[in-house]
Design an enzyme around this catalytic site. Sequence first.
Site, PDB file in Angstrom:
ATOM      1  CD  GLU A 301      -3.006  -1.153   2.214  1.00  0.00           C
ATOM      2  OE1 GLU A 301      -2.737  -0.677   3.328  1.00  0.00           O
ATOM      3  OE2 GLU A 301      -4.124  -1.615   1.914  1.00  0.00           O
ATOM      4  CG  ASP A 374      -7.549  -5.583   4.899  1.00  0.00           C
ATOM      5  OD1 ASP A 374      -7.032  -5.869   5.991  1.00  0.00           O
ATOM      6  OD2 ASP A 374      -7.617  -4.418   4.457  1.00  0.00           O
ATOM      7  CD  GLU A 402      -9.880  -1.335   8.151  1.00  0.00           C
ATOM      8  OE1 GLU A 402      -8.934  -1.883   8.770  1.00  0.00           O
ATOM      9  OE2 GLU A 402      -9.754  -0.885   7.002  1.00  0.00           O
TER      10      GLU A 402
HETATM   11  C1  BDP Z   1      -6.148  -2.278   6.056  1.00  0.00           C
HETATM   12  C2  BDP Z   1      -6.444  -0.934   6.608  1.00  0.00           C
HETATM   13  C3  BDP Z   1      -5.295   0.029   6.477  1.00  0.00           C
HETATM   14  C4  BDP Z   1      -4.036  -0.632   6.986  1.00  0.00           C
HETATM   15  C5  BDP Z   1      -3.808  -1.931   6.254  1.00  0.00           C
HETATM   16  C6  BDP Z   1      -2.616  -2.720   6.793  1.00  0.00           C
HETATM   17  O1  BDP Z   1      -7.569  -0.415   5.907  1.00  0.00           O
HETATM   18  O2  BDP Z   1      -5.624   1.197   7.198  1.00  0.00           O
HETATM   19  O3  BDP Z   1      -2.936   0.212   6.835  1.00  0.00           O
HETATM   20  O4  BDP Z   1      -4.909  -2.772   6.417  1.00  0.00           O
HETATM   21  O5  BDP Z   1      -2.867  -3.697   7.481  1.00  0.00           O
HETATM   22  O6  BDP Z   1      -7.081  -3.149   6.636  1.00  0.00           O
HETATM   23  O7  BDP Z   1      -1.475  -2.393   6.520  1.00  0.00           O
END
Ligand code: BDP
Length: 701
Positions: A301, A374, A402
């Site tokens: 990301e 996720d 989340e």
């Molecule tokens: C996702 C979240 C994000 C996190 C990412 C992670 O939306 O905010 O940074 O995972 O685990 O679930 O790195």
Amino acid sequence: MFESGKSLKTAAAAALMLVAAPASAEDGYRLWLRYNPIEAPQRARYANAATELVVDPRGSTSDAAASELRRGLSGLLATTIISHPHVDRDGAIVLALRSSIARDLRPEGFVIRTTRVRGHRVTLITANSERGLLYGAFALLRRIQTRQSLSGLDVRDGPALPIRMLDHWDNPDGFVERGYAGRSLWDWPSLPARIDRRYVDYARANASVGINGTVLNNVNAKAEMLTPAYLSKVKALADTFRPWGIRVYLSARFSAPIELGHLNTADPLDPSVRAWWRAKADEIYQLIPDFGGFLVKANSEGQPGPQDYHRTHADGANMLAAALRPHGGIVLWRAFVYSSAGEDRARQAYDEFKPLDGKFASNVILQVKNGPIDFQPREPFHPLFGAMPATRMAMEVQITKEYLGFNTHLAYLGTMWAEVLRSRTRRPRASSRVADTIGALAGVANTGSDRNWSGSQFDQANWYSFGRLAWSPSLSSRAIAEEWVRMTWGNDPRLVAPVVGIMMGSRQAVVDYMTPLGLAHLMGTGHHYGPAPWVNDLDRPEWNPAYYHRADSGGIGFERILKGSDAIFQYAPEAALEFVGGKHADDYLLWFQHVPWDQRLDTGRTVWEELVIRYSRGVHEVAAMQRQWDALRPFIDADRHAEVARFLAIQHDEAKWWRDACIAYFQSVSKRQLPAGIAPPAHPLSYYQALRFPNAPGQPH
Ligand code: BDP
């Protein structure tokens, strides 16, 4: 002063009431460590077994154990607990290190035994380490808090997983990414000078469930956390947590040598980069001799990482591991990677990391999310579990909700984690369960500055059950829920069973009204608040809900078997068969298969009908939870009862919103009629599509 006897009496009564009122109202601050006095008829049972405290070893952790016992026992028994240098009466509680019965214990394990010392009947807590004593002390208190007997004890217990940690996604400015419980617990501006009382209470709560590590900052890390100014603050927290058996870790930004060291590269094979990290590790260990190590999100990301220099994840992790090794530190390297290039996000981490098995240094642990996408309400377990036998593995779960309704929805996650931990991976051995393939459990914390710590009373249960499952993945989630209810709400049988019942069904209710039948990632863009299955115009394909459900006029679901991405073949064949043909296959149906709307399921209904029925069932389940909660009013203190009731009302509204929006959308695609007796959505699809939530909490900015 008083005009009449009557008002005098009223004033006296009011004064008495003030005196009688509990020191602190039930607002959730005390978590499951309330230690309210035991009901009088039962108190004597315990009072005889806890007349004095005899603490043999000296050290900050055994002091912590003793102070907790004193606090807990004096609260529970409503008496003062006296400390004594040696046993001089029946009923003493004795803390002793390294007695002969502790010999074969695991490092942090303990024994609690009813025995005789100097001719007196005592309850002995013994262990090989002070930490073991601390965990034994909490275990003894838990027995009393849950009203179990203290006679004839012979308890031997120890953690199954050596590393049990919270990962805080807290930024240095106090914002908590995906946090729904206020601001960060860490008040960086006033550290290191001021140690907030909450830091100690946080550590006590963690210790009480066996959590022994904490990563203080967000995986989307800022380099500034590694500056001397912040390290001195980190040291203050580490010093505060140490007596409670908790080691501090930091998320490390891979490009820190550029940002802080003014190098022009962060290439893990560059000698100047390696030297920079070595020096940084030395500096940290000077301040914090038991520093745990680094957690790293790299090439994920948009975060920097070794691939920026055409190096592998193993090159990156091993470079940091080399810097930490002389000090005994570890690297937790995250496997949460995906790109827009691959045809199926669910298979990418496996494809990327499996070939690296055996290439990681021995002080690297690969941290893998419980599922391949996720933290969805339900995912199959991640196929990497069991697939890298030459690599140390950690599982990462998300305690903060989340994707399960933030802090307002009641969803007990113990059932979800137990489901994953107990799944059979069939690798490396046919008998292997996911829990057997890991040495660490990490939970993305749900704590914050809210008075009740977690943003809601029931979210405390997720913190609690996370710790208990990390300690013992084979504990039943129902037993954990019951412990928590007894400690948090009370031991009255009229409340225990119904509250446990509400909790046990709660996660499935969320699955039903959000993502039934194996659907995933239908949440609103970015903030993940509410339903948005129609979104299909985001830059990267795998950011779109439509990518995950693949609904069209013919059917719905992501084909991951033969005609599709083949992701199912990342599992051992028996595990794969379980997902598609096992008892719970319907729960994973649309995760693994694209099926026609009119295909019949074992329930006798078509896929379309089943989808609608499950969405509706989820809403009914929340309504039932509301009714059950209302009936508990006589047994629960007014403030906490009201808070939960208000949140359940929000949950019910939002469950309806989810159901209606998803049914409206999927019906626009399937063009099928609603099954008989099923209410249509309250609004047209366009209404749901027009909703916007620019200020939804927790979203990174
Ligand atoms: C996702 C979240 C994000 C996190 C990412 C992670 O939306 O905010 O940074 O995972 O685990 O679930 O790195």
